[in-house]
Scaffold this active site. Structure first.
Site, PDB file in Angstrom:
ATOM      1  N   GLY A 296       0.839  -1.201   0.000  1.00  0.00           N
ATOM      2  CA  GLY A 296       0.000   0.000   0.000  1.00  0.00           C
ATOM      3  C   GLY A 296       0.876   1.254   0.000  1.00  0.00           C
TER       4      GLY A 296
ATOM      5  CG  ASP B 103      -6.635 -12.693   3.324  1.00  0.00           C
ATOM      6  OD1 ASP B 103      -7.041 -11.521   3.514  1.00  0.00           O
ATOM      7  OD2 ASP B 103      -7.235 -13.514   2.600  1.00  0.00           O
TER       8      ASP B 103
ATOM      9  CB  ALA C  28      -7.167  -0.178   5.676  1.00  0.00           C
ATOM     10  CE1 TYR C  29     -12.871  -4.013   0.006  1.00  0.00           C
ATOM     11  CE2 TYR C  29     -13.734  -1.814   0.409  1.00  0.00           C
ATOM     12  CZ  TYR C  29     -13.676  -2.958  -0.359  1.00  0.00           C
ATOM     13  OH  TYR C  29     -14.423  -3.040  -1.514  1.00  0.00           O
ATOM     14  CB  THR C  30      -8.182   2.082   1.248  1.00  0.00           C
ATOM     15  OG1 THR C  30      -7.643   1.371   0.132  1.00  0.00           O
ATOM     16  CG2 THR C  30      -7.300   1.903   2.446  1.00  0.00           C
TER      17      THR C  30
ATOM     18  CG  ASP D  97     -10.199  12.516   6.830  1.00  0.00           C
ATOM     19  OD1 ASP D  97     -10.021  11.340   6.454  1.00  0.00           O
ATOM     20  OD2 ASP D  97     -10.428  13.443   6.030  1.00  0.00           O
TER      21      ASP D  97
ATOM     22  CE1 TYR E 278     -11.527   3.084   4.493  1.00  0.00           C
ATOM     23  CE2 TYR E 278     -12.256   5.343   4.848  1.00  0.00           C
ATOM     24  CZ  TYR E 278     -11.236   4.403   4.816  1.00  0.00           C
ATOM     25  OH  TYR E 278      -9.950   4.771   5.116  1.00  0.00           O
TER      26      TYR E 278
ATOM     27  CE  LYS F 290      -9.287   2.849   8.618  1.00  0.00           C
ATOM     28  NZ  LYS F 290      -8.076   1.990   8.488  1.00  0.00           N
TER      29      LYS F 290
ATOM     30  CD1 TRP G 283      -8.961  13.941   2.414  1.00  0.00           C
ATOM     31  CD2 TRP G 283      -8.387  15.694   1.140  1.00  0.00           C
ATOM     32  NE1 TRP G 283     -10.024  14.827   2.395  1.00  0.00           N
ATOM     33  CE2 TRP G 283      -9.698  15.901   1.626  1.00  0.00           C
ATOM     34  CE3 TRP G 283      -7.816  16.674   0.325  1.00  0.00           C
ATOM     35  CZ2 TRP G 283     -10.434  17.046   1.314  1.00  0.00           C
ATOM     36  CZ3 TRP G 283      -8.548  17.808   0.014  1.00  0.00           C
ATOM     37  CH2 TRP G 283      -9.844  17.982   0.498  1.00  0.00           C
TER      38      TRP G 283
HETATM   39  N1  LIG Z   1      -5.805   6.535   1.118  1.00  0.00           N
HETATM   40  C1  LIG Z   1      -6.403   7.513   1.792  1.00  0.00           C
HETATM   41  O1  LIG Z   1      -6.786   8.543   1.225  1.00  0.00           O
HETATM   42  C2  LIG Z   1      -6.613   7.399   3.281  1.00  0.00           C
HETATM   43  C3  LIG Z   1      -7.287   8.440   3.960  1.00  0.00           C
HETATM   44  C4  LIG Z   1      -7.464   8.313   5.337  1.00  0.00           C
HETATM   45  C5  LIG Z   1      -6.992   7.203   6.010  1.00  0.00           C
HETATM   46  N2  LIG Z   1      -6.363   6.223   5.324  1.00  0.00           N
HETATM   47  C6  LIG Z   1      -5.886   5.054   6.072  1.00  0.00           C
HETATM   48  O2  LIG Z   1      -4.482   5.018   5.975  1.00  0.00           O
HETATM   49  C7  LIG Z   1      -4.028   3.660   5.969  1.00  0.00           C
HETATM   50  C8  LIG Z   1      -3.078   3.433   4.810  1.00  0.00           C
HETATM   51  O3  LIG Z   1      -3.757   3.762   3.617  1.00  0.00           O
HETATM   52  P1  LIG Z   1      -3.086   3.628   2.184  1.00  0.00           P
HETATM   53  O4  LIG Z   1      -3.498   4.834   1.407  1.00  0.00           O
HETATM   54  O5  LIG Z   1      -1.651   3.278   2.326  1.00  0.00           O
HETATM   55  O6  LIG Z   1      -3.918   2.409   1.637  1.00  0.00           O
HETATM   56  P2  LIG Z   1      -3.694   1.540   0.314  1.00  0.00           P
HETATM   57  O7  LIG Z   1      -2.657   2.143  -0.547  1.00  0.00           O
HETATM   58  O8  LIG Z   1      -5.038   1.282  -0.245  1.00  0.00           O
HETATM   59  O9  LIG Z   1      -3.100   0.202   0.913  1.00  0.00           O
HETATM   60  C9  LIG Z   1      -3.881  -0.653   1.694  1.00  0.00           C
HETATM   61  C10 LIG Z   1      -3.119  -1.930   1.863  1.00  0.00           C
HETATM   62  O10 LIG Z   1      -3.965  -2.837   2.562  1.00  0.00           O
HETATM   63  C11 LIG Z   1      -3.786  -4.092   1.970  1.00  0.00           C
HETATM   64  N3  LIG Z   1      -4.928  -4.958   2.150  1.00  0.00           N
HETATM   65  C12 LIG Z   1      -6.183  -4.823   1.651  1.00  0.00           C
HETATM   66  N4  LIG Z   1      -6.909  -5.901   1.952  1.00  0.00           N
HETATM   67  C13 LIG Z   1      -6.108  -6.729   2.653  1.00  0.00           C
HETATM   68  C14 LIG Z   1      -6.273  -8.005   3.236  1.00  0.00           C
HETATM   69  N5  LIG Z   1      -7.420  -8.658   3.128  1.00  0.00           N
HETATM   70  N6  LIG Z   1      -5.242  -8.542   3.906  1.00  0.00           N
HETATM   71  C15 LIG Z   1      -4.065  -7.913   3.997  1.00  0.00           C
HETATM   72  N7  LIG Z   1      -3.821  -6.727   3.448  1.00  0.00           N
HETATM   73  C16 LIG Z   1      -4.851  -6.135   2.780  1.00  0.00           C
HETATM   74  C17 LIG Z   1      -3.599  -3.807   0.483  1.00  0.00           C
HETATM   75  O11 LIG Z   1      -3.000  -4.922  -0.120  1.00  0.00           O
HETATM   76  P3  LIG Z   1      -2.881  -5.044  -1.712  1.00  0.00           P
HETATM   77  O12 LIG Z   1      -1.755  -4.132  -2.102  1.00  0.00           O
HETATM   78  O13 LIG Z   1      -2.587  -6.488  -1.908  1.00  0.00           O
HETATM   79  O14 LIG Z   1      -4.215  -4.612  -2.267  1.00  0.00           O
HETATM   80  C18 LIG Z   1      -2.714  -2.589   0.547  1.00  0.00           C
HETATM   81  O15 LIG Z   1      -1.364  -2.967   0.615  1.00  0.00           O
HETATM   82  C19 LIG Z   1      -5.296   2.804   5.950  1.00  0.00           C
HETATM   83  O16 LIG Z   1      -5.595   2.409   7.255  1.00  0.00           O
HETATM   84  C20 LIG Z   1      -6.376   3.749   5.475  1.00  0.00           C
HETATM   85  O17 LIG Z   1      -7.651   3.387   5.965  1.00  0.00           O
HETATM   86  C21 LIG Z   1      -6.145   6.304   3.985  1.00  0.00           C
END
Ligand SMILES: NC(=O)c1ccc[n+]([C@@H]2O[C@H](COP(=O)([O-])OP(=O)(O)OC[C@H]3O[C@@H](n4cnc5c(N)ncnc54)[C@H](OP(=O)(O)O)[C@@H]3O)[C@@H](O)[C@H]2O)c1
Length: 300
Positions: free
Chosen positions: A10, A44, A69-71, A111, A134, A138, A160
């Site tokens: 991720g 997983d 996370a499931y994002t 957020d 979502y 969370k 974001w």
């Molecule tokens: N992105 C945003 O805008 C945002 C905003 C606020 C908060 N957050 C939080 O910040 C954190 C990091 O976000 P990010 O942007 O780095 O997210 P991301 O790029 O979507 O990465 C999420 C990771 O979770 C993994 N994942 C999904 N399903 C899984 C499963 N069943 N088992 C194990 N791993 C799994 C994905 O694996 P794969 O690579 O194999 O799919 C990916 O590596 C998360 O907790 C998210 O909720 C994100």
């Protein structure tokens, strides 16, 4: 210390790896920390038995950083059971495991736990009121973790997130901006972008901090994003300005741009706590965006 990082592919997981690997390469990694990065193939989070199997078959950890996370915010409306398993039930299981292993748990939240109706930046103590599937999962993850781990956990709420990796707003805008003459982007959702590199740096700083190392610290929530308050419309305009893309960005309201999941209106977060407690320096969103876009250009 043995440190487990989930979500290795991720945005955040990849940046933590990048910084740790770079530090090791230049001999900066003086600490005896051993990092283990895992993907969903190794661990997983959608499967209770996969989680048990992983931890039953590995040595115990000192710190678990849960970046996975499931994002997919819109898809979560349909896939709420899967999102709940990954963002809530798996976090509960990780908290139980962390307790059993006497490990500290750093968990990333959002957020979007807030309804966005406040006119002031959100404090960690403000009451969440998630408005989409979502965000509900969370928030349930946060609550489960807090209930099980009154000590030794840390929740970082961010917003974001973008980077050179994966799918994100910056990369989507760059692609669309090169294909189209004009685009419509919402201008009534306000918040702060977060460069995954800055958040990764902050997490690694926290781990080094004496306060984090203290045994039996009470579980706390911290807000983290880059500095500044903007709308998605302003964000898109700045991306095009930096890249010199001539694509008109038309401001539209959320009502004019309906999405499966409702988004909160204002999720600006107050970051005073993380700055004060861990002495974290926070960059302005524009300078971090410039850094990311310079790196994206080098990749082309
Ligand atoms: N992105 C945003 O805008 C945002 C905003 C606020 C908060 N957050 C939080 O910040 C954190 C990091 O976000 P990010 O942007 O780095 O997210 P991301 O790029 O979507 O990465 C999420 C990771 O979770 C993994 N994942 C999904 N399903 C899984 C499963 N069943 N088992 C194990 N791993 C799994 C994905 O694996 P794969 O690579 O194999 O799919 C990916 O590596 C998360 O907790 C998210 O909720 C994100």
């Amino acid at each position: 210390m043995k440190i487990l990082v989930t979500g290795k592919n991720g945005q955040l997981g990849r940046y933590i790896q990048k910084i740790v690997n770079a530090d090791t390469k230049i001999g900066n990694n003086q600490s005896p920390n051993e990092y283990i990065f895992v993907s969903r193939e190794d661990l997983d989070l959608s499967s209770e038995s996969s989680i048990s199997h992983y931890f039953n078959n590995n040595d115990k950890f000192d710190i678990i950083i849960n970046c996975a996370a499931y994002t997919q915010v819109d898809k979560a409306e349909q896939k709420s059971e899967l999102a709940n398993q990954i963002n809530h039930l798996a976090v509960k299981q990780l908290a139980n495991i962390a307790n059993n292993q006497q490990a500290k748990l750093i968990h990333i939240s959002t957020d979007y736990v807030f309804d966005g109706e406040s006119n002031k930046p959100y404090l960690e103590t403000d009451t969440p009121n998630p408005i989409n599937a979502y965000s509900r999962t969370k928030h349930a993850g946060e609550k489960a973790l807090q209930a099980l781990m009154p000590i030794n956990a840390l929740i970082i709420r961010t917003s974001w997130v973008y980077s050179e990796y994966g799918n994100n707003f910056v990369k989507t805008m760059l692609k669309l901006g090169k294909e189209r003459d004009e685009l419509s982007v919402v201008n009534d959702q306000m918040g702060s972008p977060t460069y995954a590199a800055d958040l990764a740096d902050a997490i690694l700083e926290i781990i080094k901090h004496k306060k984090f190392k203290d045994v039996a610290q009470t579980t706390q929530i911290y807000n983290y994003s880059n500095e500044g308050e903007i709308s998605w419309h302003e964000f898109a305009k700045e991306i095009f300005k930096i890249e010199k893309i001539e694509c008109e960005v038309n401001p539209v309201t959320s009502q004019q741009y309906p999405t499966p999941a409702k988004r909160p209106r204002n999720t600006l977060m107050n970051k005073d706590k993380i700055v004060k407690v861990f002495n974290i320096k926070i960059s302005n969103w524009k300078s971090s965006l410039n850094t990311c876009m310079t790196l994206l250009k080098k990749q082309q």
